[in-house]
Motif scaffolding. Structure first.
Motif, PDB file in Angstrom:
ATOM      1  N   ARG A  74       0.820  -1.388  -0.421  1.00 54.83           N
ATOM      2  CA  ARG A  74      -0.120   0.135  -0.168  1.00 54.83           C
ATOM      3  C   ARG A  74       0.737   1.123  -0.756  1.00 54.83           C
ATOM      4  NH1 ARG A  74      -3.201  -2.465   4.294  1.00 54.83           N
ATOM      5  NH2 ARG A  74      -1.892  -0.618   5.872  1.00 54.83           N
ATOM      6  N   ARG A  75       0.371   2.249  -0.619  1.00 57.87           N
ATOM      7  CA  ARG A  75       1.354   3.289  -0.784  1.00 57.87           C
ATOM      8  C   ARG A  75       1.273   4.130   0.837  1.00 57.87           C
ATOM      9  NH1 ARG A  75      -0.732   7.833  -4.196  1.00 57.87           N
ATOM     10  NH2 ARG A  75      -0.360   5.369  -6.113  1.00 57.87           N
ATOM     11  N   ASN A  76       2.740   4.498   0.816  1.00 63.89           N
ATOM     12  CA  ASN A  76       2.427   5.527   2.566  1.00 63.89           C
ATOM     13  C   ASN A  76       3.274   4.323   3.240  1.00 63.89           C
ATOM     14  OD1 ASN A  76       2.816   7.608   1.354  1.00 63.89           O
ATOM     15  ND2 ASN A  76       0.881   8.675   1.486  1.00 63.89           N
ATOM     16  N   SER A  77       2.926   3.089   3.185  1.00 59.63           N
ATOM     17  CA  SER A  77       3.196   2.283   4.123  1.00 59.63           C
ATOM     18  C   SER A  77       4.110   1.388   3.984  1.00 59.63           C
ATOM     19  CB  SER A  77       1.512   0.939   3.965  1.00 59.63           C
ATOM     20  OG  SER A  77       1.525  -0.033   4.924  1.00 59.63           O
ATOM     21  N   HIS A 111      10.971  -2.788  -1.937  1.00 60.63           N
ATOM     22  CA  HIS A 111       9.616  -1.712  -2.182  1.00 60.63           C
ATOM     23  C   HIS A 111       9.770  -0.819  -0.690  1.00 60.63           C
ATOM     24  CE1 HIS A 111       8.357  -2.391  -6.317  1.00 60.63           C
ATOM     25  NE2 HIS A 111       8.212  -3.888  -5.444  1.00 60.63           N
ATOM     26  N   GLY A 112      10.872  -1.163  -0.139  1.00 62.31           N
ATOM     27  CA  GLY A 112      10.816  -0.614   1.051  1.00 62.31           C
ATOM     28  C   GLY A 112      10.425  -0.786   2.075  1.00 62.31           C
ATOM     29  N   CYS A 113      10.102  -2.142   2.165  1.00 66.22           N
ATOM     30  CA  CYS A 113       9.114  -2.377   3.599  1.00 66.22           C
ATOM     31  C   CYS A 113       9.321  -3.390   4.686  1.00 66.22           C
ATOM     32  CB  CYS A 113       8.219  -3.647   2.625  1.00 66.22           C
ATOM     33  SG  CYS A 113       6.349  -2.831   2.082  1.00 66.22           S
ATOM     34  N   THR A 114       9.707  -3.144   5.249  1.00 69.13           N
ATOM     35  CA  THR A 114       9.763  -2.790   7.080  1.00 69.13           C
ATOM     36  C   THR A 114       9.434  -4.883   7.571  1.00 69.13           C
ATOM     37  OG1 THR A 114       9.038  -1.934   8.308  1.00 69.13           O
ATOM     38  CG2 THR A 114      10.855  -1.299   7.186  1.00 69.13           C
ATOM     39  N   ALA A 160      13.984  -7.328   8.439  1.00 67.93           N
ATOM     40  CA  ALA A 160      15.767  -7.096   8.776  1.00 67.93           C
ATOM     41  C   ALA A 160      16.084  -6.402   7.599  1.00 67.93           C
ATOM     42  CB  ALA A 160      16.191  -7.431   9.275  1.00 67.93           C
ATOM     43  N   ASP A 161      17.164  -6.207   7.151  1.00 65.88           N
ATOM     44  CA  ASP A 161      18.143  -6.056   5.794  1.00 65.88           C
ATOM     45  C   ASP A 161      19.031  -7.375   5.607  1.00 65.88           C
ATOM     46  OD1 ASP A 161      20.375  -6.045   7.708  1.00 65.88           O
ATOM     47  OD2 ASP A 161      20.476  -3.860   6.974  1.00 65.88           O
ATOM     48  N   ASP A 162      19.019  -7.090   4.577  1.00 68.54           N
ATOM     49  CA  ASP A 162      20.204  -8.695   3.879  1.00 68.54           C
ATOM     50  C   ASP A 162      21.101  -9.445   5.740  1.00 68.54           C
ATOM     51  OD1 ASP A 162      17.978  -9.354   2.182  1.00 68.54           O
ATOM     52  OD2 ASP A 162      19.588  -8.162   0.380  1.00 68.54           O
ATOM     53  N   ALA A 163      21.830  -8.875   5.749  1.00 73.39           N
ATOM     54  CA  ALA A 163      23.071  -9.242   6.166  1.00 73.39           C
ATOM     55  C   ALA A 163      22.635  -8.802   7.481  1.00 73.39           C
ATOM     56  CB  ALA A 163      24.137  -7.450   6.680  1.00 73.39           C
ATOM     57  N   ALA A 164      22.158  -8.457   8.452  1.00 78.46           N
ATOM     58  CA  ALA A 164      21.377  -8.797  10.008  1.00 78.46           C
ATOM     59  C   ALA A 164      20.610 -10.565   9.728  1.00 78.46           C
ATOM     60  CB  ALA A 164      20.120  -7.662   9.950  1.00 78.46           C
ATOM     61  N   ASP A 165      19.435 -10.402   8.109  1.00 75.62           N
ATOM     62  CA  ASP A 165      18.559 -11.922   8.502  1.00 75.62           C
ATOM     63  C   ASP A 165      20.028 -12.421   8.711  1.00 75.62           C
ATOM     64  OD1 ASP A 165      16.059 -11.035   7.948  1.00 75.62           O
ATOM     65  OD2 ASP A 165      16.703 -11.566   6.078  1.00 75.62           O
ATOM     66  N   ALA A 166      21.460 -12.400   7.854  1.00 81.98           N
ATOM     67  CA  ALA A 166      22.568 -13.604   7.634  1.00 81.98           C
ATOM     68  C   ALA A 166      22.879 -13.961   9.061  1.00 81.98           C
ATOM     69  CB  ALA A 166      23.471 -13.371   6.846  1.00 81.98           C
ATOM     70  N   THR A 167      23.145 -13.130  10.305  1.00 81.30           N
ATOM     71  CA  THR A 167      23.412 -13.576  11.177  1.00 81.30           C
ATOM     72  C   THR A 167      22.364 -13.819  12.248  1.00 81.30           C
ATOM     73  OG1 THR A 167      23.673 -10.424  11.370  1.00 81.30           O
ATOM     74  CG2 THR A 167      25.921 -11.674  10.719  1.00 81.30           C
ATOM     75  N   GLN A 168      21.566 -13.037  12.466  1.00 82.38           N
ATOM     76  CA  GLN A 168      20.143 -12.973  13.037  1.00 82.38           C
ATOM     77  C   GLN A 168      19.844 -14.434  13.051  1.00 82.38           C
ATOM     78  OE1 GLN A 168      17.830  -9.105  12.831  1.00 82.38           O
ATOM     79  NE2 GLN A 168      18.413  -9.008  15.152  1.00 82.38           N
ATOM     80  N   GLU A 169      19.160 -14.910  14.553  1.00 83.56           N
ATOM     81  CA  GLU A 169      19.192 -15.858  14.865  1.00 83.56           C
ATOM     82  C   GLU A 169      17.293 -15.923  14.368  1.00 83.56           C
ATOM     83  OE1 GLU A 169      19.497 -18.567  18.409  1.00 83.56           O
ATOM     84  OE2 GLU A 169      21.606 -18.099  18.089  1.00 83.56           O
TER      85      GLU A 169
END
Length: 177
Positions: A74-77, A111-114, A160-169
């Motif tokens: 959704r726009r602005n989400s 697309h900037g989604c978190t 999370a960003d790709d780097a965090a995904d690789a190191t975070q449980e």
């Protein structure tokens, strides 16, 4: 078993040329709550949706559509929603669901989604295992959500960003209900 044992797997954004195969997969995978042809066509063309397809590229260079997923934004989400994921029954258990989920999460991040949310049938054991293994947490139950009256379990995960995904449980699962 390796999903590429019979060929190479490619996950890419769908195009209108994939429409017939997507409709066939939808009809073969779901007995209720099926997306109609025009809805799938709309999703392919929509600037706020992404349809991803998993193609098995066989030795003779033919492409076989073996899975698909639809992501809504959704726009602005900063949240995205996985509205559908399907794997051909002939390819179940080969890790294609996980590959599609990774592609969906990557697309949402692009697309900037978190955050990614989804609903899953309470009786879909394979789907529940897939999402929970990937760190999704159930936050709500919606009674009578599906056409046949089955409840939906609503899940979400922070992306999370790709780097965090690789190191975070993955986070521990919170049980509800």
């Amino acid at each position: 078993m390796n999903p590429q044992a019979d060929g190479e797997l490619e996950v890419r954004v769908a195009c209108l040329d994939d429409l017939d195969a997507l409709v066939a997969l939808e009809n073969a995978t779901f007995s209720t709550d099926r997306a109609e042809r025009r809805a799938i066509r709309h999703a392919i063309r929509s600037p706020s949706m992404t349809v991803l397809v998993a193609l098995l590229i066989e030795a003779d260079e033919t492409n076989v559509l073996v899975g698909a997923a639809t992501l809504e934004r959704r726009r602005n989400s900063r949240s995205a929603r996985l509205s559908s994921i399907a794997v051909a029954s002939s390819r179940a258990g080969l890790g294609l669901g996980g590959r599609l989920m990774q592609a969906v999460e990557d697309e949402a991040r692009r697309h900037g989604c978190t955050r990614l949310r989804l609903e899953v049938r309470a009786d879909n054991g394979a789907g529940l295992r897939l999402y929970e293994r990937r760190g999704y947490t159930r936050f709500e139950v919606r009674e009578g959500y599906y056409e046949d009256g089955m409840e939906a379990w609503c899940y979400e995960r922070a992306l999370a960003d790709d780097a965090a995904d690789a190191t975070q449980e993955p986070p521990r699962q919170r049980r509800s209900g």
